[in-house]
Design an enzyme around this catalytic site. Structure first.
Site, short mmCIF file in Angstrom:
data_model
loop_
_atom_site.label_atom_id
_atom_site.label_comp_id
_atom_site.label_asym_id
_atom_site.label_seq_id
_atom_site.Cartn_x
_atom_site.Cartn_y
_atom_site.Cartn_z
N GLY A 53 48.30 76.23 34.08
CA GLY A 53 48.70 75.62 32.49
C GLY A 53 50.18 75.88 32.31
O GLY A 53 51.03 76.66 33.29
N LYS A 54 50.39 75.22 31.31
CA LYS A 54 51.92 75.15 30.96
C LYS A 54 51.98 74.89 29.61
O LYS A 54 51.27 74.24 28.83
CB LYS A 54 52.85 74.29 31.78
CG LYS A 54 54.06 74.74 31.75
CD LYS A 54 54.24 75.71 32.75
CE LYS A 54 55.83 76.24 32.89
NZ LYS A 54 55.86 77.53 33.92
N GLY A 55 52.75 75.31 28.70
CA GLY A 55 52.99 74.94 27.24
C GLY A 55 54.65 74.62 27.05
O GLY A 55 55.35 75.29 27.55
#
Length: 430
Positions: free
Chosen positions: A118-120
């Site tokens: 995941g990444k944000g």
């Protein structure tokens, strides 16, 4: 929020030329073809599971309201909950965040961690925000992405221009929504609120261990070896300290202010103190100014650690790199064209999904400690990090040897095989 079946699923097929996402897809396709992965599984692996775009309104200190844009992308959840950092940067894009989420999937799989990627990110310049504005932005962003994060769903961590304090605000905001403390919702927290000892140093230490393992296998004596490091933030700093402790000489370092060098070696602890005091490395006593921030990439050295942002080494400068060994402390610092040039020149590259995986590995330890509410001494963290980094390096080296390819492709093959197998066993629902 868009899942794989929506219009957002086509994002992977719309990568801009030369973008991090195009790089990530090229790497995936090359490794999948070599490993003989089924075409249908490759389609799944190319496409993010879930992409969320949020509006983040913030009342600024002068009373006006600014609206920022934030993202959270979950690339693949076949092996476990999503894991990956959150960055605050003016250049954040959905493409970039998607590429970084994909790389996190492979990084977790290479390290054999029970996570997906995941990444944000939030499009902002945190250097222009007051502490109150930064906290307000963080809490509102957390509230907006809380529909998809959680200790068994998606566990954020620090990234570019975020830090333990930002993680504490995220943890507190999420915990307030849940009505109970949930320390395992993020990693990279301050020790006082459930962080892990050794987390701050983990990425740099892991990178140094990867250098040590690679140097031994290619016959490079690390004691006395010349090391150049691009970027002197968290990763570059602790890589330098760890490599110096292993006997290497740090001969050149850069940050956004420029490059400094000393062929006899830079005293790293003194340089760390200097940067902490002055905010940059330029002007460090006993060092020569060598040029702009990118000059360090072509300095005479045996080991090069690019530990800044993406696409640092390109087709334009790859021919001038003088190192025998490169360890990617940053995510995606070498373009595919540059990779090919370095390979032809016989330069060994330890890829990012292995070289900088120490951070996510100790994040895994922190997550475990938070779930169990039982915390480890730093010696245990360091020993387990070293064991896992060395085992993963051996797995990647053996995979690359078996397929007759470079370490990047070997790491990708190993990661994709693990994720594809988990996806195949779980099946396609319904």
């Amino acid at each position: 929020m868009a899942d794989a079946g929506s219009g957002m699923a086509t994002l992977a097929h719309q990568a801009h030329k030369g973008s991090p996402l195009e790089m990530a897809l090229e790497q995936l396709e090359k490794a999948a073809a070599l490993a003989g992965i089924d075409e249908g599984l490759v389609k799944i692996l190319k496409t993010p599971k879930r992409s969320l775009t949020v509006s983040v309104p913030v009342r600024m200190d002068d009373g006006r309201i600014e609206v920022f844009t934030g993202y959270r992308v979950q690339h693949n959840l076949a092996r476990g909950p999503a894991k990956g950092g959150i960055r605050y940067h003016p250049g954040v894009t959905l493409e970039e965040v998607t590429a970084l989420a994909m790389w996190m999937t492979w990084k977790c799989a290479v390290m054999n961690l029970p996570f997906g990627g995941g990444k944000g990110g939030v499009i902002c310049d945190p250097r222009t925000l007051s502490p109150r504005e930064l906290e307000q932005l963080t809490r509102r962003y957390t509230a907006e992405i809380s529909v998809i994060i959680g200790p068994d769903r998606d566990i954020p961590a620090p990234d570019v221009y975020t830090n333990p304090q930002v993680m504490a605000w995220i943890m507190d905001t999420y915990s307030m929504q849940q009505g109970r403390p949930v320390p395992a919702v993020v990693t990279g927290k301050p020790i006082a609120v459930g962080g892990s000892l050794g987390r701050e140093q983990a990425t740099g230490r892991g990178c140094a261990i990867a250098v040590e393992e690679a140097a031994r296998r290619i016959g490079l004596r690390l004691e006395g070896a010349r090391v150049a490091i691009q970027g002197f933030g968290n990763v570059g700093r602790y890589s330098a300290l760890s490599l110096e402790a292993m006997g290497a000489r740090i001969v050149a370092v850069s940050d956004s202010s420029g490059t400094i060098r000393n062929p006899a070696g830079l005293p790293v602890r003194e340089l760390v103190a200097y940067k902490r005091q002055h905010g940059h490395v330029m002007g460090f006593p006993g060092a020569e100014a060598a040029g702009g921030p990118d000059r360090v990439l072509v300095e005479p050295c045996d080991v090069l650690v690019p530990a800044a942002l993406e696409e640092a080494i390109t087709a334009e400068n790859a021919g001038d790199v003088q190192a025998r060994l490169i360890a990617e402390g940053a995510n995606g610092p070498i373009t595919p064209e540059a990779d090919a040039i370095l390979a032809r020149r016989g330069i060994t590259v330890v890829p990012d999904i292995l070289a900088n995986a120490g951070g996510v590995t100790v994040s895994y330890f922190e997550w475990i400690q938070g779930l169990q509410e039982f915390f480890w001494p730093e010696e245990q963290v360091e020993q387990e990090l070293s064991r896992r980094m060395r085992q993963s390096f051996a797995d990647v080296w053996e995979t690359a040897r078996r397929y007759g390819t470079d370490l990047r492709t070997g790491a990708m093959v190993l990661a994709i095989q693990r994720v594809a197998e988990a996806t195949r066993l779980r099946g396609v629902y319904p």
